[in-house]
Design a protein around this motif. Structure first.
Motif: not given
Length: 107
Positions: A90-92, A98-104
């Motif tokens: 749900k958060k991601y 997809k393809g990103t390491s950013r926080k939710y």
């Protein structure tokens, strides 16, 4: 999946040594952090030149303490992992994460 046989081996190992007295949730949490640090140490100077046997041993220590903590708190590891994955889905959401390491909170 951790089998009942493996969990029983962990319990028996601890019981035979009378170590349960030291395994409060707080102490187990500390042990998890300590062993996770030792796992990280395997990669300290080189991300690719690690000793796989050392990684396996430290990873097993982390997992062992995690399983002992779940057992102590009467939690089902499979259930709590799936609950957390449900939350993370749900958060991601795939379309945003997809393809990103950013926080939710940054998606």
């Amino acid at each position: 999946m951790i089998t009942d046989e493996t969990m029983e081996r962990i319990r028996t190992f601890t019981k035979e040594r009378d170590w349960d007295q030291f395994h409060s949730p707080e102490n187990l949490a500390k042990s998890i952090a300590i062993e996770a640090g030792e796992l990280l140490e395997c990669f300290q100077w080189s991300g690719s030149g690690y000793d796989l046997q050392a990684v396996k041993e430290e990873l097993a220590d982390v997992m062992n303490y995690c399983l002992q903590m779940a057992d102590k708190l009467k939690l089902d590891p499979d259930a709590i992992i799936n609950e957390k994955i449900d939350q993370n889905e749900k958060k991601y959401p795939v379309d945003k994460a997809k393809g990103t390491s950013r926080k939710y909170t940054e998606l």
